[in-house]
Design an enzyme around this catalytic site. Structure first.
Site, PDB file in Angstrom:
ATOM      1  N   GLY A  79       1.255   7.675   0.894  1.00  0.00           N
ATOM      2  CA  GLY A  79       0.911   9.447   1.432  1.00  0.00           C
ATOM      3  C   GLY A  79      -0.484   9.160   0.962  1.00  0.00           C
ATOM      4  CG  ASP A 100      -4.576   1.437   7.111  1.00  0.00           C
ATOM      5  OD1 ASP A 100      -5.728   2.070   7.479  1.00  0.00           O
ATOM      6  OD2 ASP A 100      -3.315   2.169   7.058  1.00  0.00           O
ATOM      7  N   GLY A 129      -4.344   4.617   3.048  1.00  0.00           N
ATOM      8  CA  GLY A 129      -3.859   2.902   3.554  1.00  0.00           C
ATOM      9  C   GLY A 129      -3.333   2.163   2.723  1.00  0.00           C
TER      10      GLY A 129
END
Length: 346
Positions: free
Chosen positions: A114, A164, A118
């Site tokens: 969070g 990511d 990434g």
């Protein structure tokens, strides 16, 4: 034999969100990002007892199960061990002929889930890289990133985009293009040393104190695109254009333009989904603007995690102090040009 691997986290500089389906499938996406010296780590060695061990050390979670049970478990089970289990199952099924080995897999990360850096996808890349080294699999950067994407999005059903995984696998400054059919083109940029140093000195990274679940924000963005929401679609088009402009500003070393592009991208991103910003983010942005920040953006999907500020390096200390006084947690970060890597320990 012990194998360790690490993969770098990334800062999304422009275009984030345009790498998410259905937008990139319908219109093509563009993202500009750079990796930093914060990492996700994975270690693999032989099992001490014939079972498969999964340990997420930063989450304090662990499990020991028989190899057959590791393959039979549901792939959509949530929890801090799901990423390692998902990679284990995919590697065994695709590359080991279904032969489930008794190994121990340990992971930890420099950033929490969070964070907007990434971290989850980077962890999957670190895991894939470690498995490839341990079992002698010939996987290049594109193959590592695609396999990591397939584990997260297809096997585990986790919402998100593609940038990511590719950032973690390749490392450095990259302009990325995303198209239908999971087609991705990574364009590494050769940034001049003085531009690299000036940008590193100009960026301030700050944790808002709020970790967010990106899935809800991504679902909102995807739903807006699928339903043809005109304002959201226009915002996404602008985000895509800003990635190209950011690339040009970086290559030229035009920092006034770079700040302008970053701020425009943040304004466009906020218009793509209502949940991207919130009162806490707006509060920190206001404080930063009053203490020298020339541009602001939230890293990742939004809603919390880390914020990025661009300032004159001479104003950096004052900005850092103001952010800390406002309850944020400023971080030092340096760019890294190396992507995911693995090594053996005798």
């Amino acid at each position: 034999m012990i194998v360790r691997a690490r993969a770098p986290l990334r800062l999304g500089l422009a275009g984030g969100g345009t790498d998410v389906s259905p937008y990139c499938d319908l219109h093509g996406g563009s993202v500009m990002n750079v990796t930093i010296d914060k990492y996700a780590y994975a270690t693999i060695d032989a099992s001490p007892d014939g079972l498969v061990h999964f340990l997420a050390q930063d989450a304090g979670a662990g499990e020991r199960i028989a190899p057959g049970e590791a393959m039979a478990e549901r792939t959509d089970a949530a929890g801090p061990l799901q990423l390692a289990k998902g990679v284990y199952r995919r590697i065994v099924a695709e590359h080991l002929g279904g032969r489930a080995p008794a190994i121990r897999v340990r992971t930890h990360s420099d950033a929490p889930p969070g964070s907007g850096l990434g971290s989850s996808s980077t962890m999957v890349v670190a895991l894939v890289t470690a498995f490839a080294e341990y079992f002698g699999l010939a996987l290049g950067e594109y193959e590592v990133a695609h396999l990591a994407y397939a584990v997260e999005r297809n096997d585990l059903g986790l919402a998100g985009g593609k940038q990511d995984q590719y950032a973690a696998a390749f490392g450095g400054f990259n302009f990325m293009e995303f198209y239908a059919g999971d087609r991705v083109i990574v364009n590494p940029l050769r940034i001049k040393d003085w531009i690299h140093a000036e940008l590193e000195s100009s960026l301030v990274l700050c944790f808002t104190g709020v970790s967010r679940a990106s899935a809800r924000i991504i679902d909102e963005q995807s739903r807006n695109i699928s339903e043809g929401d005109a304002a959201s679609l226009d915002a996404m088009h602008r985000l895509k254009d800003e990635a190209g402009r950011m690339k040009e500003a970086l290559l030229r070393g035009d920092f006034a333009r770079l700040a302008e592009v970053m701020q425009a991208g943040w304004l466009a991103k906020k218009q793509s989904a209502a949940s991207i910003s919130n009162p806490r983010i707006e509060e920190i942005e206001t404080v930063a603007g009053a203490h020298g920040a020339r541009a602001t953006k939230v890293s990742g999907a939004g809603g919390g995690g880390f914020m990025i500020f661009l300032c004159d390096p001479a104003d950096r200390i004052g900005l850092v102090r103001a952010l800390a006084a406002a309850g944020g947690t400023p971080y030092d970060a340096h760019f890294t040009l190396q992507g995911a890597t693995a090594w053996k320990v005798p």
